[in-house]
Design a protein around this motif. Structure first.
Motif: not given
Length: 181
Positions: A103-104, A114-115, A140-143
């Motif tokens: 999920d992103l 989220v996504n 911030l962007s995190y998978k």
């Protein structure tokens, strides 16, 4: 007709009795536990705790590890009970697992996405009871990697992944199901 109703009542009571005995046996053996939630992050009341696999959308008992010690110290400062039933004596949190592996997660000015879907009331707050909270940085962007999860408590004042970030599956304990006030 009256005999049929009596029989149905008898079966229902017998089933309740059997289920109660099973739960008591599991409680005694430590498989099933109970906890009380007094916060507004999740529905206040008693929760039944039992082993289950981690699934997005479920509420779980969370025991933050030493990697999150800074955030455990802030929880103590804002008045959350410093002791609990986690292995190291820390307080257990009840939080919803809102995202899992692949999920992103994105931190925006509006809140957490989220996504690419904005979570309601997810912006977070800067301080609580006069104590400065350390939120994750906007932009911030995190998978999420395998075994990583994002926690969410409902409402802006919930102390969750908006502040302490990603948790590993080893920090997620038993599944929690609300049973009563």
């Amino acid at each position: 007709m009256v005999q049929q109703l009596r029989f149905i009542r008898y079966l229902a009571l017998t089933l309740i009795y059997i289920v109660t005995l099973i739960l008591i046996g599991q409680y005694i053996s430590g498989i099933v536990q109970y906890t009380y939630n007094s916060t507004t992050s999740e529905r206040p009341g008693y929760y039944l705790l039992y082993p289950a696999s981690i699934k997005v959308g479920g509420i779980y008992q969370i025991c933050l590890d030493e990697y999150h010690q800074e955030f455990i110290n802030i929880m103590i400062k804002i008045g959350l009970k410093p002791t609990g039933n986690c292995k190291k004596g820390n307080m257990a949190l009840l939080k919803e697992v809102i995202a899992g592996p692949e999920d992103l997660i994105q931190i925006t000015n509006l809140g957490i996405m989220v996504n690419n879907k904005l979570l309601p009331d997810s912006k977070g707050i800067e301080s609580y009871k006069g104590i400065q909270l350390k939120r994750l940085s906007v932009g911030l962007s995190y998978k999420l990697a395998p075994n990583e999860y994002w926690l969410y408590g409902h409402g802006q004042s919930s102390y969750d992944s908006r502040y302490f970030g990603v948790v590993n599956d080893r920090e997620i304990g038993k599944k929690a199901v609300w049973i009563s006030f």
